[in-house]
Motif scaffolding. Sequence first.
Motif, PDB file in Angstrom:
ATOM      1  N   LEU A 332       7.310   4.586  35.633  1.00  0.00           N
ATOM      2  CA  LEU A 332       6.068   3.799  35.703  1.00  0.00           C
ATOM      3  C   LEU A 332       6.248   2.345  36.149  1.00  0.00           C
ATOM      4  N   GLN A 333       7.475   1.937  36.490  1.00  0.00           N
ATOM      5  CA  GLN A 333       7.655   0.581  37.023  1.00  0.00           C
ATOM      6  C   GLN A 333       6.777   0.368  38.247  1.00  0.00           C
ATOM      7  N   THR A 334       6.592   1.455  39.001  1.00  0.00           N
ATOM      8  CA  THR A 334       5.841   1.360  40.260  1.00  0.00           C
ATOM      9  C   THR A 334       4.335   1.429  40.048  1.00  0.00           C
ATOM     10  N   SER A 335       3.910   1.644  38.814  1.00  0.00           N
ATOM     11  CA  SER A 335       2.466   1.796  38.597  1.00  0.00           C
ATOM     12  C   SER A 335       1.766   0.452  38.449  1.00  0.00           C
ATOM     13  N   THR A 336       2.534  -0.627  38.336  1.00  0.00           N
ATOM     14  CA  THR A 336       1.908  -1.949  38.234  1.00  0.00           C
ATOM     15  C   THR A 336       2.149  -2.803  39.472  1.00  0.00           C
ATOM     16  N   TYR A 337       3.296  -2.599  40.129  1.00  0.00           N
ATOM     17  CA  TYR A 337       3.678  -3.455  41.259  1.00  0.00           C
ATOM     18  C   TYR A 337       3.924  -2.618  42.507  1.00  0.00           C
ATOM     19  N   GLN A 338       3.666  -3.217  43.651  1.00  0.00           N
ATOM     20  CA  GLN A 338       3.969  -2.550  44.912  1.00  0.00           C
ATOM     21  C   GLN A 338       5.464  -2.663  45.173  1.00  0.00           C
ATOM     22  N   VAL A 339       6.138  -1.534  45.114  1.00  0.00           N
ATOM     23  CA  VAL A 339       7.581  -1.513  45.335  1.00  0.00           C
ATOM     24  C   VAL A 339       7.830  -0.639  46.562  1.00  0.00           C
ATOM     25  N   PRO A 340       8.240  -1.217  47.689  1.00  0.00           N
ATOM     26  CA  PRO A 340       8.381  -0.422  48.914  1.00  0.00           C
ATOM     27  C   PRO A 340       9.573   0.529  48.877  1.00  0.00           C
ATOM     28  N   PRO A 397      -5.696  -0.615  43.769  1.00  0.00           N
ATOM     29  CA  PRO A 397      -6.422   0.578  43.315  1.00  0.00           C
ATOM     30  C   PRO A 397      -6.459   1.632  44.427  1.00  0.00           C
ATOM     31  N   HIS A 398      -6.590   2.870  44.043  1.00  0.00           N
ATOM     32  CA  HIS A 398      -6.700   3.985  44.993  1.00  0.00           C
ATOM     33  C   HIS A 398      -5.574   3.958  46.024  1.00  0.00           C
ATOM     34  N   SER A 399      -4.366   3.986  45.500  1.00  0.00           N
ATOM     35  CA  SER A 399      -3.196   4.017  46.369  1.00  0.00           C
ATOM     36  C   SER A 399      -2.195   5.021  45.808  1.00  0.00           C
ATOM     37  N   VAL A 400      -1.153   5.270  46.568  1.00  0.00           N
ATOM     38  CA  VAL A 400      -0.098   6.175  46.106  1.00  0.00           C
ATOM     39  C   VAL A 400       1.195   5.363  46.054  1.00  0.00           C
ATOM     40  N   THR A 401       1.898   5.454  44.940  1.00  0.00           N
ATOM     41  CA  THR A 401       3.107   4.650  44.794  1.00  0.00           C
ATOM     42  C   THR A 401       4.260   5.275  45.569  1.00  0.00           C
ATOM     43  N   VAL A 402       5.332   4.511  45.686  1.00  0.00           N
ATOM     44  CA  VAL A 402       6.501   4.974  46.434  1.00  0.00           C
ATOM     45  C   VAL A 402       7.077   6.257  45.822  1.00  0.00           C
ATOM     46  N   ASN A 403       6.896   6.443  44.500  1.00  0.00           N
ATOM     47  CA  ASN A 403       7.368   7.684  43.858  1.00  0.00           C
ATOM     48  C   ASN A 403       6.232   8.696  43.656  1.00  0.00           C
ATOM     49  N   TRP A 404       5.229   8.584  44.478  1.00  0.00           N
ATOM     50  CA  TRP A 404       4.166   9.593  44.585  1.00  0.00           C
ATOM     51  C   TRP A 404       3.242   9.677  43.372  1.00  0.00           C
ATOM     52  N   LEU A 405       3.055   8.573  42.664  1.00  0.00           N
ATOM     53  CA  LEU A 405       2.030   8.569  41.614  1.00  0.00           C
ATOM     54  C   LEU A 405       0.705   8.193  42.266  1.00  0.00           C
ATOM     55  N   GLU A 406      -0.322   8.936  41.904  1.00  0.00           N
ATOM     56  CA  GLU A 406      -1.639   8.660  42.476  1.00  0.00           C
ATOM     57  C   GLU A 406      -2.375   7.680  41.570  1.00  0.00           C
ATOM     58  N   GLU A 790      11.377  10.831  50.470  1.00  0.00           N
ATOM     59  CA  GLU A 790      10.625   9.990  51.414  1.00  0.00           C
ATOM     60  C   GLU A 790       9.313   9.560  50.765  1.00  0.00           C
ATOM     61  N   PRO A 791       8.987   8.297  50.852  1.00  0.00           N
ATOM     62  CA  PRO A 791       7.731   7.845  50.238  1.00  0.00           C
ATOM     63  C   PRO A 791       6.523   8.336  51.019  1.00  0.00           C
ATOM     64  N   PRO A 792       5.366   8.389  50.384  1.00  0.00           N
ATOM     65  CA  PRO A 792       4.150   8.777  51.118  1.00  0.00           C
ATOM     66  C   PRO A 792       3.878   7.762  52.217  1.00  0.00           C
ATOM     67  N   GLU A 793       3.226   8.199  53.266  1.00  0.00           N
ATOM     68  CA  GLU A 793       3.010   7.314  54.425  1.00  0.00           C
ATOM     69  C   GLU A 793       2.223   6.066  54.059  1.00  0.00           C
ATOM     70  N   GLU A 794       1.240   6.240  53.161  1.00  0.00           N
ATOM     71  CA  GLU A 794       0.366   5.097  52.877  1.00  0.00           C
ATOM     72  C   GLU A 794       0.892   4.222  51.746  1.00  0.00           C
ATOM     73  N   SER A 795       2.147   4.537  51.259  1.00  0.00           N
ATOM     74  CA  SER A 795       2.649   3.755  50.133  1.00  0.00           C
ATOM     75  C   SER A 795       3.001   2.340  50.586  1.00  0.00           C
ATOM     76  N   PRO A 796       3.133   1.412  49.622  1.00  0.00           N
ATOM     77  CA  PRO A 796       3.334   0.001  49.978  1.00  0.00           C
ATOM     78  C   PRO A 796       4.592  -0.253  50.804  1.00  0.00           C
TER      79      PRO A 796
END
Lengths: 796, 165
Positions: A332-340, A397-406, A790-796
């Motif tokens: 959940l580190q990625t659920s608060t900050y944009q981590v590329p 909001p309404h994004s997907v994190t680098v580890n694929w959390l919606e 591989e991270p999702p395309e729209e991730s930060p």
Amino acid sequence: MSTREFSFVGKPGPKVDGLAKCMGLTKYADDLSLPRMAYGKLLRSSEAHARIVALDTSAAEALPGVYAVLTGEALPTQFGIMPVSQDELTLATHKVRYVGDPVAAVAAIDEETAEAACELIKVEYQPLPSVFSIAKALAPVQHAQDRIHEDFGQGGNIHKVVALEFGDTVAGFRQADHIAEDLFFYEGNTHLPMEQHSVLAQYEANGKLTVWSATQTPHYLHRALGVVLDIPMSRMRVIAPPVGGGFGGKDDPFSHELAAAKLAMITGRPVKITLTREEVFYAHRGRHPTLMWIKTGWKRDGTIAAMHCKSYLDGGAHGSYGPASIYYTGALQTSTYQVPAYKFEGVRVFTNKPPCGPKRGHGTPQARYAVEIHLDKVARQLGLNPAELRRRNLIEPHSVTVNWLEITTCGLRECLEKVSKSSGFNEKHGRLPEGQGVGLAVGAYICGAGLPIYWNALPHSEVQLKVDRSGTVTAYSGAIDIGQGSDTVLATIVAEVLGLRPGEIHLVTADTDLTPIDLGSYASRVTMMMGNAALQAARRMRDKLLAPVSRQLGLAAEQLVMKNGRVYDRDNPQQGVSFLETVQLAEAEQGPLTSVGSYTPPPKLGDYKGSGVGPSPAYSYSACVAQVHCDRETGEVRVEKIWLAHDIGQAINETLVIGQVEGGVYMGLGEALMEEYPFRTKLGTHKIPSMLDYKSPTAKDMPPVETILVKEYEERGPFGAKEVGQGPLLVVMPAVANAVYDALGVRIDELPLTAEKVLQALEKQAKGGLGRVGPKELPPFEFPAAIRVEPPEESP
Amino acid sequence: MEAEKTVLRLKINGEIFDLVAPVHKSLLEVLREELGLTGTKHGCELGECGTCTVLVNGRPVLSCLTLPIEVQGQEITTIEGVAHNGRPHPLQTAFTELGAAQCGYCTPGMILTAKALLEQTPHPSREQIQEALSGNLCRCTGYLKIFEAVELAAAQLGRSEGGNA
């Protein structure tokens, strides 16, 4: 955003089960007794790690008043909460793994006789080398038979290792303008629910077993009973009476539950086992002691380029929820900050201590503590205000994190702004008088786990409603109220839809004979999942009830309002019928009035190994400011005030939401300042298995708390609601630690943050050092090559 | 094992109970197991948590550390005796309304301790409430709603007294 006006949702109000609790009428598990009931006791190991050479129960069996003595051979099937951690026996057979490990069980005429019988059981132990630290547990084991689990784990005393890399962290760090690294240690602690665990089991001559237990997860207990006792689940009934506090400590199936059931089967008598307070410390399943390393790379503009985290978890003697716990220290580190780009490595070891498991926040408090102190340090290094540094990195909001959390809704920006403003953080930070300071932290938590504990495609929560000609509305749900207020959530949602008062809804809960499935009160899942199931059932009931009224009044159902015990025309409230008439019309037309609802979370997005931990229908967000006063002479830290903003989506009952925030702050302060779970290093005995010695905050220690609710309507939540049971705890510990730094300029990078450590740090500071207390190095351990995702395309 | 038994006459919530119980049983055990008054809870049975608090002559006492024989002839009040003719005491309604009971397990002990406080100190300060309740542990609420409930009950009791005068 919903513009709907609610009658009860979102308003303050009493718990529907509150008055009974205040009158002393609520029956908890230990309040139950049955005719001919026997009392059970467990004999527990006095050794931390030993082979059982001989076990002689003859003297115990001969003691007058003893009905039965049970040993491990009678229940040879292993169990465990997760399919991958079936490593527990009801009673040890060949070896014991911690002081307090159950070895035998007795049923007798009274507790004293059962205790006396336990003392008469002779156990001969042959000690084995024991392991009490992470570092020692990571070291290779010379002889296979000295491993804590010979047939579990990944070699030596290593339970499980995970290594994942999302995106290219090597490139991320290469592109960084600034790199920071830190080490932290989070001491273990325990739930300490006021109610001791208790179970009552009854076996009837027709072969039906009934078990009442103080459990947060009656469904999982039902499954474990079926496996261990080899009885079909359809021949059992599991009932969870109201639970006197859980916090994750009653999430696992336990030896005392299985032993009581077996003793009831053997003796033909109801058998009750209530743990002593000391035994509750051995049942444990508390916070994993966790050593953590974090490295981040930063761009000149103060945004994160890459993050790399390592966790070393002391799991105690069993697997329990451990495989999930490891992932939660990294998910959940990625659920608060944009981590590329993000890399996570984690290892959980077995040690000869009571098993660790899911305490409030489950694996995420440790990680959140590390990240939030680390960011505080980085802010200083980059010359930025800690709030500003976070603002530049907040997840969208309404994004997907680098580890694929919606990520769906995210009120974190508003939480951060509001908590900063009401606490005066920006004005106070670095500017308060010597000895006083403020600290900031933010966090996020799941609103229920996206996946069940055991793999299945079935709903996670089901609710049934029954309405009859008397006007009685009964809601049936498997959800168990552990104090968090699930009964009130259920009643409020049904009442809101049907236009009644919450107190008018009859509830039948957590009884496998009567109620449909709910997976349990864990992972902050109940409002989201049971709430949605209740909402669906209530809306379906509403449709059934309105159909005949709609015809009678010649109005479309959408034109009808159910409110204040009436059904009426939206535009002409005088025209309508009472709720009772509505019900009778519907029953005359349709027969018995029942409806059902269910909830299954949306599918997870990631498809890598380990992607099952972290996904949730939605995430709650919190931001916290702590203000402390520190005494340079004594090292004592006094928390003067806590401000906590929480993105709740929509409160179902505002009184309960604020209560959860305050309770979370309280428990967080205990973890921050005093609670710890220490062992004697040679014997492996718990140093403080009592409520007096295990320090927890009293009424005199509790500072004022200012709660700010942020309401970012969540489409997936019932009426827009998200969780509040666990999220608010996460941010308290780092906020306090950061405040102590602001006050004294010392860094206490391990919990609990005791006066002794503050003094040590001040001494180092006075000698011109860093003024830091905390872990200095990582134990030698090579993680395997990380699985590259591989991270999702729209991730930060 | 045959334990030595003793004859007891206890006055609980204004009622006389005559019973025979093992001599070593605590007041907590006698209340719960012999008399079925399970409203009194227990968290440690070692006098550490305050959960089992009852009132003896209006003063809070840990029933797990009290032998019934010591309190014969004295006025014992348990949570079942706090309401009057089924009508909740202002503390009970205040605890309910303000969400001061979450899991509810510490609540009977909290309410009885608070009742003793309000009888001694009808208008306690926040500090006095904190001091009075410092021996009663609660793991759910963070105590704040409990303090507020005691303050609300104090205000209500004060009003009703004023009304009577």
